[in-house]
Design an enzyme around this catalytic site. Sequence first.
Site, mmCIF file in Angstrom:
data_model
loop_
_atom_site.group_PDB
_atom_site.id
_atom_site.type_symbol
_atom_site.label_atom_id
_atom_site.label_comp_id
_atom_site.label_asym_id
_atom_site.label_seq_id
_atom_site.Cartn_x
_atom_site.Cartn_y
_atom_site.Cartn_z
ATOM 1 N N GLU A 71 0.824 -1.213 0.000
ATOM 2 C CA GLU A 71 0.000 0.000 0.000
ATOM 3 C C GLU A 71 0.858 1.264 0.000
ATOM 4 O OE1 GLU A 71 -3.218 -1.913 3.153
ATOM 5 O OE2 GLU A 71 -2.239 -0.015 3.585
ATOM 6 N N CYS A 106 2.885 8.413 1.780
ATOM 7 C CA CYS A 106 3.350 7.450 2.776
ATOM 8 C C CYS A 106 3.661 6.152 2.037
ATOM 9 C CB CYS A 106 2.259 7.243 3.827
ATOM 10 S SG CYS A 106 2.704 6.006 5.041
ATOM 11 N N CYS A 126 5.298 -7.507 7.815
ATOM 12 C CA CYS A 126 6.280 -6.972 8.759
ATOM 13 C C CYS A 126 6.580 -8.028 9.807
ATOM 14 C CB CYS A 126 5.743 -5.712 9.431
ATOM 15 S SG CYS A 126 6.971 -4.956 10.532
ATOM 16 N N CYS A 151 4.019 -5.589 16.035
ATOM 17 C CA CYS A 151 3.412 -4.708 17.036
ATOM 18 C C CYS A 151 1.954 -5.149 17.193
ATOM 19 C CB CYS A 151 3.492 -3.248 16.580
ATOM 20 S SG CYS A 151 5.193 -2.712 16.317
ATOM 21 N N CYS A 210 -1.134 -3.562 15.159
ATOM 22 C CA CYS A 210 -0.930 -3.183 13.755
ATOM 23 C C CYS A 210 -1.392 -4.262 12.786
ATOM 24 C CB CYS A 210 0.553 -2.887 13.556
ATOM 25 S SG CYS A 210 1.010 -2.673 11.844
ATOM 26 N N LEU A 260 6.809 5.458 19.086
ATOM 27 C CA LEU A 260 7.089 5.188 20.503
ATOM 28 C C LEU A 260 5.950 4.398 21.158
ATOM 29 C CD1 LEU A 260 9.410 5.938 22.477
ATOM 30 C CD2 LEU A 260 7.956 7.788 23.297
ATOM 31 N N CYS A 308 -2.138 1.361 8.827
ATOM 32 C CA CYS A 308 -1.271 0.741 7.835
ATOM 33 C C CYS A 308 -1.555 -0.751 7.723
ATOM 34 C CB CYS A 308 0.196 1.047 8.124
ATOM 35 S SG CYS A 308 1.018 -0.074 9.229
#
Length: 382
Positions: free
Chosen positions: A91, A112, A119, A123, A126, A251, A369
């Site tokens: 994307e 972006c 990934c 996380c 996500c 963070l 995302c």
Amino acid sequence: MLADIKSQTAEELQAQFRLWQQPAYRLWQLLEWLYAHRSTSWDAMTNLPKALRGQLRTHYSLGALELLRKQGSRDTTQKFLWRLKDHSLIESVLIPASPSLYGEPSDRHTLCVSTQVGCAYGCRFCASGLEGFKRNLRVEEIVEQVLAVERWNAQESSRSQVESSKPDATQPATGNSQPATDHRLISNLVIMGMGEPLANYDNLLKALKILNAPWGAGIGARKITLSTSGLAPQIRKLADEPLQFRLAISLHGATDVVRDRIMPVNRKYPLRELVAACDYYQHKQGRMITFEYILIAGVNDGLEQAGPLAALARRLSAKVNLIPYNTVQGLPWERPSEQAQEAFLKALQKQKVTVTLRREKGHDIDAACGQLRLRTEREMVA
Ligand code: SF4
């Protein structure tokens, strides 16, 4: 497999052109076709001799991203879902600098971009990490995200110009039907799409060199923001690079307890190491760091997090971007109430932190995302 021409720097191409005994100006003609006209065919490069086009064809591939799906309207945030040669999906998100709330289209845009397929960092909040990691994007696949969006925009502009130049008995003819092919749409880049950018360090840095170059996409290094979930060694490496990019740290927690809970990377590089790497970055680059902080209800939005967050921000002179969480289908996390968001914002302001609270642009178009990709992949297997 042939190297893609858009994975090559001008210096690399120059060396090849010298071997072919081509005059220097031929290289600039080629680069103009690639980055000003965003050509996707060797045959279109009509001012290059046929023999040279033949040599280029046998030495390099000339790939382009295939647009599979697009969401959003032209004046607001738009999400592009691309299919790569191996059928992987990635994307990119196009964000107008100031969405035209009052009907005036904005000219400056931020893109972006993604750096990996999936990934590996997992996380907990996500969508990109949900299906795991597939592979790093190649240099040309990162570069092409910019060119493909600009190509799409040029086609849309030409189409609307053709539409508006159709004879209309009620309007006078303007005679202005020049296609906007060379118009540079994208002025800013944020490397915050799918993937952990600094885990694909070499390909990303080479792609950014090409996107930054005056012969490439000409996007100023200071207009490029790299984000990382906290890969401390790569932050130090980035600090030593000659190009001065902006750095954003995802963070999302101001203590190891909170970060450990939602970001597994923190077990490898706890806050102490991350902050030391940020110190080094700031010392070497002299640039302000941004903390991205997604507010998740009951996880990191408690006021007891505001104190340590303010301390970290003050120590690094960092700016804090608060982003209310976008719910992801299949994940249990929720967006805090507006009251809770405001309270957190005020607590930081009280402690003299430079902070913004933003509503995620494109909340309604799977803007978090990885969401559009995830949904499309699930639809494909259903
Ligand atoms: S937030 Fe970034 S680093 Fe974390 S899983 Fe998602 S894409 Fe990967």
